[in-house]
Design a protein around this motif. Structure first.
Motif, short mmCIF file in Angstrom:
data_model
loop_
_atom_site.label_atom_id
_atom_site.label_comp_id
_atom_site.label_asym_id
_atom_site.label_seq_id
_atom_site.Cartn_x
_atom_site.Cartn_y
_atom_site.Cartn_z
N ARG A 1 0.83 -1.20 0.00
CA ARG A 1 0.00 0.00 0.00
C ARG A 1 0.87 1.26 0.00
N ASN A 2 1.91 1.27 0.85
CA ASN A 2 2.78 2.44 0.92
C ASN A 2 3.61 2.59 -0.35
N GLY A 3 3.90 1.45 -1.01
CA GLY A 3 4.75 1.48 -2.19
C GLY A 3 4.19 2.36 -3.29
N GLU A 4 2.85 2.41 -3.36
CA GLU A 4 2.27 3.18 -4.45
C GLU A 4 1.82 4.57 -4.00
N ARG A 5 2.24 4.98 -2.82
CA ARG A 5 1.80 6.27 -2.31
C ARG A 5 2.96 7.22 -2.05
N PRO A 6 2.73 8.54 -2.28
CA PRO A 6 3.75 9.52 -1.92
C PRO A 6 3.94 9.55 -0.41
N VAL A 7 5.07 10.07 0.01
CA VAL A 7 5.45 9.99 1.42
C VAL A 7 4.39 10.59 2.34
N LEU B 1 1.31 5.05 5.59
CA LEU B 1 0.88 4.67 6.94
C LEU B 1 2.05 4.09 7.72
N LEU B 2 1.96 4.22 9.03
CA LEU B 2 2.94 3.60 9.92
C LEU B 2 2.34 2.32 10.51
N ASN C 1 -11.67 6.25 8.91
CA ASN C 1 -11.05 5.17 8.15
C ASN C 1 -9.54 5.22 8.42
N ILE C 2 -8.81 4.30 7.84
CA ILE C 2 -7.41 4.17 8.26
C ILE C 2 -6.55 5.39 7.88
N GLN D 1 -7.68 8.51 7.67
CA GLN D 1 -8.05 9.58 8.61
C GLN D 1 -7.42 9.32 9.97
N LEU D 2 -7.41 8.05 10.36
CA LEU D 2 -6.81 7.69 11.65
C LEU D 2 -5.32 8.07 11.65
N MET D 3 -4.63 7.79 10.54
CA MET D 3 -3.21 8.13 10.42
C MET D 3 -3.02 9.64 10.55
N SER D 4 -3.84 10.43 9.87
CA SER D 4 -3.58 11.87 9.91
C SER D 4 -3.96 12.45 11.28
N GLU D 5 -5.01 11.90 11.91
CA GLU D 5 -5.36 12.37 13.27
C GLU D 5 -4.25 11.99 14.26
#
Lengths: 418, 92
Positions: free
Chosen positions: A238-244, A248-249, A308-309, A311-315
């Motif tokens: 999932r992270n591989g196809e996303r900009p930094v 997600l951690l 959702n996941i 939103q959870l990451m950014s919060e």
């Protein structure tokens, strides 16, 4: 003064964000309060117009002390707490003649003021303090002997353990700014251990809450080793196809698994008051955040069940940043319904956490480590994590606790969106 | 940011400035210039995975280079990160 934690009995008003005449809407941040756990932003709980500020910045007051008067939107004319000048002398608390004289001059109501004189009597300096706070709320702050520092500088100083009085200000009109604090922190003068010991109120706050927890809450513990390979492979793809900015951690996978699993264990998402547990509909997910320079806070991601996941990451990211900058809000400090502590990639393999009262459960995650593991009768190298639960034995027992950890494990084994 | 670091540094000095700025962004009290070039910055500055992500995000903002997760270990020391960024930027 709101209570921002079970063991808070007083707080220091740091700064007003709003002043008399300002309109405020429920949820607006009106003030900054300093507690033993750092600086917290205080929201208003009712909409209306700020009538008067009652506490001067820099003053420490007990929990429950009124900080400001807000005229509710429905009250069109005079505020409910009216200024009835002739009645001042007959109010329950006594006041000195010079205090009453100054109050008349400044058109101030003394009936709700707690005095600092003998038997709570109101002195002239009490009135002067209130009169001063009204003036301070205006644009021009009189240049007095009061220490002047930006909120960010105060937060930075609290985190870095810098005494603001020893910082040379470079801001406008002699205000200490954050950069000044950073410079002072780098300076060779180091505090002795004894000085540092007396300085961190945060240490005392942690000590008080944890001592109460261990005194009052009969903890039980459960541990469960979870195979993280499926979750980490999912995360890598999932992270591989996303900009930094949108990655997600692993810690967010833990948070998400707890939020999803707690649905079936409402008795663990609760507050316990006097031995009686009150389950919460909402999941206000407490997250233990270690602060640079020492200390720990565990504010909540509010309504984590609605996120959702991503939103959870950014919060989560926002909360950690603000916790470290000393910009938490009162609602975040006082509301967690269950807490998660994650030791991070460089931590040890397991933690037996201590419940934060009045909560009834806390979930811990050790560091993810590669270990021998049996899959299909063969020993293989797998990345594993030890999840742990500490829960209140008055509210639940080990059987339920173990099922809760198993539910977390099954969420982690089948990671999926949202 | 008010720093005068140009986007896409064009020489080694520029890369070093970007690195120091990105590190002081996540660890304001740390003095990036006194870091050992081969030390793991996560250990040396005691930064966690979230702060490391912020460091990588900052590097991206200052250089335009998006560093994939599999390359994180290449940018976890000052020397490694300098070499990595020089390669990606085409700086000799």
């Amino acid at each position: 003064m709101p209570s921002l934690g079970a063991d808070m009995d007083a707080g220091t008003l740091r700064a007003w964000r709003r002043g008399p005449g300002d309109e405020v809407v429920r949820g607006d941040i009106i003030a900054e309060v300093e507690t033993d756990k750092g600086i917290v932003e205080v929201e208003v709980y009712a909409s209306g117009v700020v009538e008067r500020l009652l506490v001067e910045p820099g003053t420490k007051v007990p929990v429950g002390t009124p900080l400001a008067l807000i005229r509710a939107a429905s009250e069109q004319t005079t505020p409910r707490v009216a200024i009835e000048k002739p009645r001042i002398a007959t109010s329950v608390r006594s006041s000195t003649p010079s205090a009453r004289k100054l109050a008349r001059e400044r058109d101030l109501d003394l009936s709700h003021l707690r005095g600092t004189g003998r038997h709570g009597s109101i002195t002239r300096s009490d009135v002067a303090a209130i009169a001063g706070s009204v003036e301070l709320a205006g644009v021009h702050e009189p240049a007095g002997t009061r220490l002047r520092a930006s909120p960010l500088a105060r937060a930075r100083a609290a985190v870095l353990g810098v005494d603001l009085r020893r910082v040379e200000p470079t801001g406008r009109q002699g205000v200490v700014i954050a950069a000044d604090v950073d410079r002072a922190a780098k300076a060779p003068t180091r505090l002795s251990a004894a000085e540092a010991g007396t300085q961190t109120g945060m240490r005392k706050a942690i000590a008080a809450a944890m001592a109460r927890s261990k005194r009052e809450i009969p903890h039980y513990y459960a541990l469960h080793t979870i195979d993280m390979e499926p979750a980490l492979e999912w995360l890598r793809d999932r992270n591989g196809e996303r900009p930094v900015q949108r990655r997600l951690l692993p810690a967010v996978l833990f948070l998400r698994a707890v939020v999803l699993a707690i649905r079936d264990f409402p008795e663990l998402n609760a507050h316990c008051d006097g031995g009686r547990a009150e389950p919460s509909e909402a999941v206000h997910l407490g997250v233990a955040v270690s602060l640079r320079g020492g200390g720990l806070v565990a504010p909540a991601i509010l309504h984590a069940e609605r996120l959702n996941i991503d939103q959870l990451m950014s919060e989560f990211q926002d909360l950690v940043l603000r916790a470290r900058a000393g910009q938490l809000r009162a609602s975040e400090m006082s509301s967690p319904t269950i807490t998660v502590t994650s030791l991070g990639e460089r931590g040890v393999e397991a933690v037996l956490p201590v419940i934060v009262p009045p909560q009834v459960a806390i979930v811990g995650f050790g560091a993810i480590q590669t270990r021998p593991y049996v899959v299909d009768e063969k020993v293989v190298a797998r990345r594993l994590v030890v999840a742990s639960l500490a829960a209140d034995h008055r509210v639940s027992d080990g059987h339920r606790g173990g099922k809760f950890l198993a539910a977390i494990a099954s969420r982690l084994k089948e990671p999926k969106e949202p | 940011m008010s720093q005068s670091v140009p986007l896409r540094p064009s020489d080694r000095d520029g890369i070093r400035r970007v690195l120091i700025e990105s590190l002081s962004y996540v660890a304001p009290e740390a003095d990036g210039s006194s870091l050992q070039p081969t030390a793991d910055i996560r250990e040396a500055l005691d930064i966690d995975s979230m702060d490391f992500l912020r460091y990588v995000t900052k590097l991206h903002a200052l250089t335009g280079i998006d560093i994939p997760e599999r390359d994180y270990s290449s940018v976890s020391t000052l020397r490694g990160a300098e070499t990595y960024l020089a390669l990606r930027l085409g700086v000799t």
